[in-house]
Write an enzyme that holds these catalytic residues in place. Structure first.
Site: not given
Length: 228
Positions: A178, A209, A124
């Site tokens: 995601d 995610h 991320s």
């Protein structure tokens, strides 16, 4: 396993063998900390002949605009994650974290790890920092692993990328479901890097995610290829 601090970013350090010859510097996502990916080390299936120092640094605590100014661990401040308008980064904090990560790399060089044996990795926001820092680093690195992320300051890359890492191996992976970092942003990053001539390896998984078992296996295979 030890914890490092001093003037550098605090970090969890884990070595898979004595006298490490490689370092994997792995950055966590927004609001997490360095502990987040420590358990994955044993799941990568890396050969015991590879003596690797894993570094899991903790990002600084800072207010984050997209979370209404709440203070949390974050590599940089940002606002707006939208499939069309993208991400608006606060550049001062982005550059500060870039320098902090470079300082950790430089310390590894002083500890005897060659630049070509250093991998930058992240998930991320940490993956975004791996891309941002690695592509600008002035010595050739082993690879960049960018998981569930996007390319920050993408409009500046052509001017700021260092030729030392023009041939670096890049592993990008993203979840098709995601809902934090839109697939369109990750795909745009992959496309830009490919069109810029980078050695891209793209993986897509049926997940949100997060990370999944197939992804961890693919990461392990990629690391074995670039480190052995």
């Amino acid at each position: 396993m030890t914890t490092l601090s001093a003037e550098l970013l605090p970090a969890i350090e884990l070595e898979t063998g004595v006298h490490p010859t490689h370092t994997i510097l792995w950055m966590h996502g927004l609001g997490a900390d360095g502990n987040d990916f420590v358990p994955i080390v044993d799941e990568l299936g890396l050969p015991s002949s590879l003596h690797i120092r894993f570094l899991f640094p903790h990002a600084p605590m800072r207010p984050v605009s997209i979370n209404r100014g709440l203070v949390m661990r974050a590599w940089h401040d940002y606002d707006v994650v939208d499939p069309h308008s993208g991400v608006r980064e606060e550049m001062t904090s982005l550059r500060d974290s870039q320098r902090a990560i470079e300082a950790l790399i430089d310390r590894e060089l002083h500890r005897g790890i060659e630049p070509g044996n250093v991998v930058l990795a992240g998930f991320s926001q940490g993956g975004a920092m791996a891309l941002h820092t690695g592509l600008r680093y002035p010595e050739e690195l082993a690879g960049i692993m960018a998981l569930s992320c996007y390319l920050p300051a993408s409009q500046m890359l052509a001017a700021e990328a260092h030729r030392a890492n023009a041939g670096i191996s890049i592993f990008m992976a993203h979840g098709s479901a995601d809902n934090v970092v839109p697939m369109t942003l990750a795909a745009a990053a992959s496309r830009q890097l490919h069109e810029s001539g980078y050695a891209m390896e793209w993986h897509e998984y049926p997940m949100a995610h997060s990370v999944c078992a197939d992804e961890i296996a693919d990461i392990g295979d990629w690391l074995k290829r670039i480190l052995t």
